[in-house]
Design a protein around this motif. Sequence first.
Motif, mmCIF file in Angstrom:
data_model
loop_
_atom_site.group_PDB
_atom_site.id
_atom_site.type_symbol
_atom_site.label_atom_id
_atom_site.label_comp_id
_atom_site.label_asym_id
_atom_site.label_seq_id
_atom_site.Cartn_x
_atom_site.Cartn_y
_atom_site.Cartn_z
ATOM 1 N N TYR A 95 0.811 -1.216 0.000
ATOM 2 C CA TYR A 95 0.000 0.000 0.000
ATOM 3 C C TYR A 95 0.844 1.266 0.000
ATOM 4 C CZ TYR A 95 -3.826 -3.179 0.643
ATOM 5 O OH TYR A 95 -4.753 -4.185 0.445
ATOM 6 N N GLY A 96 2.134 1.126 -0.244
ATOM 7 C CA GLY A 96 3.011 2.278 -0.368
ATOM 8 C C GLY A 96 3.451 2.850 0.969
ATOM 9 N N GLU A 97 4.296 3.835 0.862
ATOM 10 C CA GLU A 97 4.783 4.552 2.042
ATOM 11 C C GLU A 97 3.693 5.491 2.560
ATOM 12 O OE1 GLU A 97 7.661 4.103 3.513
ATOM 13 O OE2 GLU A 97 8.753 2.972 1.996
ATOM 14 N N VAL A 98 3.803 5.898 3.803
ATOM 15 C CA VAL A 98 2.910 6.918 4.343
ATOM 16 C C VAL A 98 3.272 8.246 3.672
ATOM 17 C CG1 VAL A 98 2.281 8.217 6.419
ATOM 18 C CG2 VAL A 98 2.612 5.739 6.545
ATOM 19 N N LEU A 99 2.267 8.903 3.086
ATOM 20 C CA LEU A 99 2.479 10.185 2.409
ATOM 21 C C LEU A 99 2.030 11.319 3.327
ATOM 22 C CD1 LEU A 99 1.082 9.241 -1.125
ATOM 23 C CD2 LEU A 99 3.475 9.248 -0.368
ATOM 24 N N GLU A 100 2.975 12.193 3.668
ATOM 25 C CA GLU A 100 2.666 13.297 4.580
ATOM 26 C C GLU A 100 1.574 14.206 4.022
ATOM 27 O OE1 GLU A 100 3.658 13.676 7.749
ATOM 28 O OE2 GLU A 100 4.694 11.772 7.507
ATOM 29 N N GLU A 101 1.504 14.348 2.691
ATOM 30 C CA GLU A 101 0.489 15.217 2.087
ATOM 31 C C GLU A 101 -0.930 14.646 2.233
ATOM 32 O OE1 GLU A 101 2.484 13.067 -1.471
ATOM 33 O OE2 GLU A 101 3.135 13.937 0.429
ATOM 34 N N MET A 102 -1.043 13.410 2.699
ATOM 35 C CA MET A 102 -2.347 12.788 2.939
ATOM 36 C C MET A 102 -2.785 12.951 4.397
ATOM 37 S SD MET A 102 -3.341 11.514 0.013
ATOM 38 C CE MET A 102 -4.480 10.173 0.287
ATOM 39 N N ILE A 103 -1.980 13.686 5.173
ATOM 40 C CA ILE A 103 -2.304 13.961 6.571
ATOM 41 C C ILE A 103 -2.606 15.452 6.677
ATOM 42 C CG2 ILE A 103 -1.479 13.910 8.953
ATOM 43 C CD1 ILE A 103 0.390 11.582 8.067
ATOM 44 N N LEU A 104 -3.821 15.771 7.075
ATOM 45 C CA LEU A 104 -4.282 17.157 7.065
ATOM 46 C C LEU A 104 -4.710 17.599 8.460
ATOM 47 C CD1 LEU A 104 -6.716 16.610 4.076
ATOM 48 C CD2 LEU A 104 -4.398 17.516 3.908
ATOM 49 N N GLU A 105 -4.387 18.846 8.797
ATOM 50 C CA GLU A 105 -4.915 19.439 10.017
ATOM 51 C C GLU A 105 -6.033 20.377 9.589
ATOM 52 O OE1 GLU A 105 -3.527 21.601 14.143
ATOM 53 O OE2 GLU A 105 -2.039 21.181 12.605
ATOM 54 N N VAL A 106 -7.235 20.151 10.130
ATOM 55 C CA VAL A 106 -8.433 20.852 9.671
ATOM 56 C C VAL A 106 -9.120 21.508 10.862
ATOM 57 C CG1 VAL A 106 -10.664 20.524 8.516
ATOM 58 C CG2 VAL A 106 -8.730 19.079 7.889
ATOM 59 N N PRO A 107 -9.580 22.761 10.682
ATOM 60 C CA PRO A 107 -10.371 23.374 11.758
ATOM 61 C C PRO A 107 -11.658 22.571 11.994
ATOM 62 C CG PRO A 107 -9.706 25.015 10.133
ATOM 63 C CD PRO A 107 -9.358 23.669 9.559
ATOM 64 N N LYS A 108 -12.020 22.390 13.251
ATOM 65 C CA LYS A 108 -13.238 21.655 13.578
ATOM 66 C C LYS A 108 -14.462 22.281 12.914
ATOM 67 C CE LYS A 108 -11.951 19.718 18.068
ATOM 68 N NZ LYS A 108 -12.246 19.766 19.521
ATOM 69 N N SER A 109 -14.417 23.592 12.707
ATOM 70 C CA SER A 109 -15.557 24.303 12.116
ATOM 71 C C SER A 109 -15.839 23.854 10.678
ATOM 72 C CB SER A 109 -15.317 25.813 12.149
ATOM 73 O OG SER A 109 -14.158 26.133 11.390
ATOM 74 N N GLN A 110 -14.869 23.210 10.022
ATOM 75 C CA GLN A 110 -15.067 22.746 8.642
ATOM 76 C C GLN A 110 -15.704 21.354 8.580
ATOM 77 O OE1 GLN A 110 -11.505 22.987 6.285
ATOM 78 N NE2 GLN A 110 -11.391 25.216 6.455
ATOM 79 N N LEU A 111 -15.898 20.727 9.722
ATOM 80 C CA LEU A 111 -16.479 19.384 9.752
ATOM 81 C C LEU A 111 -17.970 19.468 10.058
ATOM 82 C CD1 LEU A 111 -13.591 17.621 11.652
ATOM 83 C CD2 LEU A 111 -14.071 17.543 9.210
ATOM 84 N N PRO A 112 -18.737 18.452 9.635
ATOM 85 C CA PRO A 112 -20.189 18.465 9.866
ATOM 86 C C PRO A 112 -20.546 18.546 11.350
ATOM 87 C CG PRO A 112 -19.581 16.703 8.341
ATOM 88 C CD PRO A 112 -18.307 17.262 8.883
ATOM 89 N N LEU A 113 -21.614 19.292 11.641
ATOM 90 C CA LEU A 113 -22.109 19.381 13.014
ATOM 91 C C LEU A 113 -22.509 17.995 13.491
ATOM 92 C CD1 LEU A 113 -24.347 22.584 12.880
ATOM 93 C CD2 LEU A 113 -22.153 22.298 14.050
ATOM 94 N N GLY A 114 -22.201 17.698 14.708
ATOM 95 C CA GLY A 114 -22.583 16.416 15.292
ATOM 96 C C GLY A 114 -21.591 15.297 15.051
ATOM 97 N N MET A 115 -20.576 15.534 14.219
ATOM 98 C CA MET A 115 -19.569 14.486 13.970
ATOM 99 C C MET A 115 -18.752 14.277 15.241
ATOM 100 S SD MET A 115 -16.493 14.281 11.190
ATOM 101 C CE MET A 115 -17.461 13.516 9.916
ATOM 102 N N PRO A 116 -18.563 13.037 15.662
ATOM 103 C CA PRO A 116 -17.731 12.796 16.849
ATOM 104 C C PRO A 116 -16.307 13.320 16.611
ATOM 105 C CG PRO A 116 -18.841 10.778 16.146
ATOM 106 C CD PRO A 116 -19.062 11.809 15.077
ATOM 107 N N MET A 117 -15.813 14.089 17.521
ATOM 108 C CA MET A 117 -14.464 14.656 17.420
ATOM 109 C C MET A 117 -13.540 13.857 18.329
ATOM 110 S SD MET A 117 -14.733 17.138 15.285
ATOM 111 C CE MET A 117 -16.143 17.898 14.504
ATOM 112 N N GLU A 118 -13.213 12.626 17.885
ATOM 113 C CA GLU A 118 -12.355 11.776 18.697
ATOM 114 C C GLU A 118 -11.454 10.942 17.796
ATOM 115 O OE1 GLU A 118 -15.586 8.293 19.668
ATOM 116 O OE2 GLU A 118 -15.675 10.137 20.830
#
Length: 152
Positions: free
Chosen positions: A69-92
């Motif tokens: 499945y290849g090497e781990v690609l750093e560009e596939m790891i994202l830091e996202v503001p919680k405000s950009q995620l759907p309301l009610g999504m578990p944040m864990e």
Amino acid sequence: MQKVENGHVVKVHYTGRLTTGEIFDSSLGREPLEFTMGEGQMIPGFEQGILGMVVGEKKSIQVPCELGYGEVLEEMILEVPKSQLPLGMPMEVGTQLAINLANGGQIPAVMTAVSEETVTIDANHPLAGKDLVFEVQLVEINPKKSGLIFFE
């Protein structure tokens, strides 16, 4: 005896392990896995290990991460503001989600870290960066070229 070649439809039973011995998948107790050799349906190292096998043969296939499945690609790891995620999504950590792509497709991802304002999302395949070991048994070879058209 007939040996597996590209274009053959094959059926195999398998158990996939990490090099630590932990099982991540197995066909035991279910129907064997069926696929067409050489069509890219399976990871390259798995297909390479099946080539040349005969029905009934068992073997262990070592698959380094670059043929899995290849090497781990750093560009596939994202830091996202919680405000950009759907309301009610578990944040864990461990929450699974899908990332929408510009072409309309989606890729699966998992939350790997949660802070007060952001979440870290990893869209790498869960087996990326890992060497794998497959115990396989070839159950069947169908030499038909599975809908492929060959011209001579």
